[in-house]
Structures are given as C-alpha cells and as structure tokens.
Design an enzyme around this catalytic site. Structure first.
Site, mmCIF file in Angstrom:
data_model
loop_
_atom_site.group_PDB
_atom_site.id
_atom_site.type_symbol
_atom_site.label_atom_id
_atom_site.label_comp_id
_atom_site.label_asym_id
_atom_site.label_seq_id
_atom_site.Cartn_x
_atom_site.Cartn_y
_atom_site.Cartn_z
ATOM 1 N N GLN A 75 -1.869 -0.763 2.514
ATOM 2 C CA GLN A 75 -1.256 -1.166 3.787
ATOM 3 C C GLN A 75 -0.926 0.076 4.615
ATOM 4 O O GLN A 75 0.218 0.509 4.662
ATOM 5 C CB GLN A 75 0.021 -1.962 3.482
ATOM 6 C CG GLN A 75 0.704 -2.532 4.685
ATOM 7 C CD GLN A 75 0.153 -3.873 5.060
ATOM 8 O OE1 GLN A 75 -0.180 -4.670 4.216
ATOM 9 N NE2 GLN A 75 0.078 -4.129 6.342
ATOM 10 N N PHE A 76 -1.930 0.648 5.278
ATOM 11 C CA PHE A 76 -1.697 1.862 6.055
ATOM 12 C C PHE A 76 -0.721 1.632 7.202
ATOM 13 O O PHE A 76 -0.049 2.551 7.659
ATOM 14 C CB PHE A 76 -3.009 2.464 6.568
ATOM 15 C CG PHE A 76 -3.579 1.772 7.783
ATOM 16 C CD1 PHE A 76 -3.268 2.217 9.056
ATOM 17 C CD2 PHE A 76 -4.430 0.677 7.646
ATOM 18 C CE1 PHE A 76 -3.797 1.592 10.175
ATOM 19 C CE2 PHE A 76 -4.949 0.049 8.752
ATOM 20 C CZ PHE A 76 -4.635 0.496 10.019
ATOM 21 N N THR A 77 -0.575 0.384 7.650
ATOM 22 C CA THR A 77 0.312 0.101 8.782
ATOM 23 C C THR A 77 1.789 0.308 8.439
ATOM 24 O O THR A 77 2.630 0.309 9.341
ATOM 25 C CB THR A 77 0.096 -1.327 9.329
ATOM 26 O OG1 THR A 77 0.346 -2.270 8.285
ATOM 27 C CG2 THR A 77 -1.322 -1.494 9.859
#
Length: 149
Positions: A78-80
């Site tokens: 989950q890079f966000t």
C-alpha cells in the site's frame, strides 16, 4: 515502514478479477514502504505485529497476540500510506519507496512473518487489487517503524 493492522475474521484480495490471496481469522496488514526503510524496519515491524496483543483473552481483555491465537495474516502492499496531502488536493508520494525497493522489502517482511510460523497470504505487487475483509472488534492499529516519541 507504515502498517495499518486490522484484526479480522477473514480477508481476501483479488487482482485483475482473480483471487490472489485469502486468510482466515487473524490480521490484515496494509504495508507501505518508504525511501528510508531498511532491513531493520522490516525486522522491527514484523516482530511488533506478530506479538501485538490485540486479541481477547478468557476475560475479554486484549491480551493475546497473533502467535498466541495461531492466526493467519493477509499482507497487502500500500504505497499510498506515504501519501502527503498537507498541501494542495493531490497527494505527493515522494516519501514512498520506488517499486523495486518497495517490493524487495515487502517480500522480506512477508518472509519475516512466515519465519514466526504464521501462515501469510499476499496480493500481487504493482497491480490493482480489491481487498475484502471482516474487521473484528473493530480493532485497527497504526504502526510506523520510523516514528519516535
């Protein structure tokens, strides 16, 4: 590394319409990797999460860990989680690791959790995923390996 840790009754992830991973009772972890993260962050966060006492004991107190319960884990990249929306309306992801670094540390995290004997399911890195889960409690904990108090 940042993690959103959710105690779940069950969870699953599909990628491009195909079931990629599923876990029974245990934890669902959304995992973000920053440009500053190292092997130390992987070890710290894996150890912290598997030993986090967020499961009920016989008296209903949150006193047991995933290891105590023999639970499973679903880990989703989950890079966000490194999105910075303090300025403007479009988040900046400058603190998120590049895909090559992120995938390597993500895989190290999964391996570190498995080394504790925890069954781990995953999504597919760098794909559009749909995550389904039944949050239990609800119990949701935010962790950051770089945060000092």
């Amino acid at each position: 590394m940042r993690a959103v840790v959710q105690k779940t009754l069950k969870s699953s992830v599909t990628s491009d319409g195909v079931l990629a991973g599923q876990a029974g009772s245990g934890l669902t972890v959304l995992l973000g990797v920053s440009v500053k993260d190292t092997d130390d962050d992987v070890r710290y966060l894996a150890d912290k999460i598997v030993h986090l006492r967020i499961f009920e004991d016989d008296q209903g107190k949150l006193n047991h860990s995933l290891l105590d319960e023999g639970g499973e884990m679903l880990v989703i990249s989950q890079f966000t989680l490194y999105g910075d929306a303090r300025h403007g309306r479009r988040p900046s992801y400058i603190e998120a690791a590049r895909p090559e670094q992120a995938e390597a540390l993500y895989n190290q995290f999964v391996d570190a959790v498995r080394a504790f004997g925890v069954p781990v399911a995953t999504g597919r890195f760098r794909t559009h995923m749909v995550v389904s889960l039944e949050n239990d409690g609800p119990v949701t904990i935010l962790l950051d390996s770089q945060k000092t108090f």
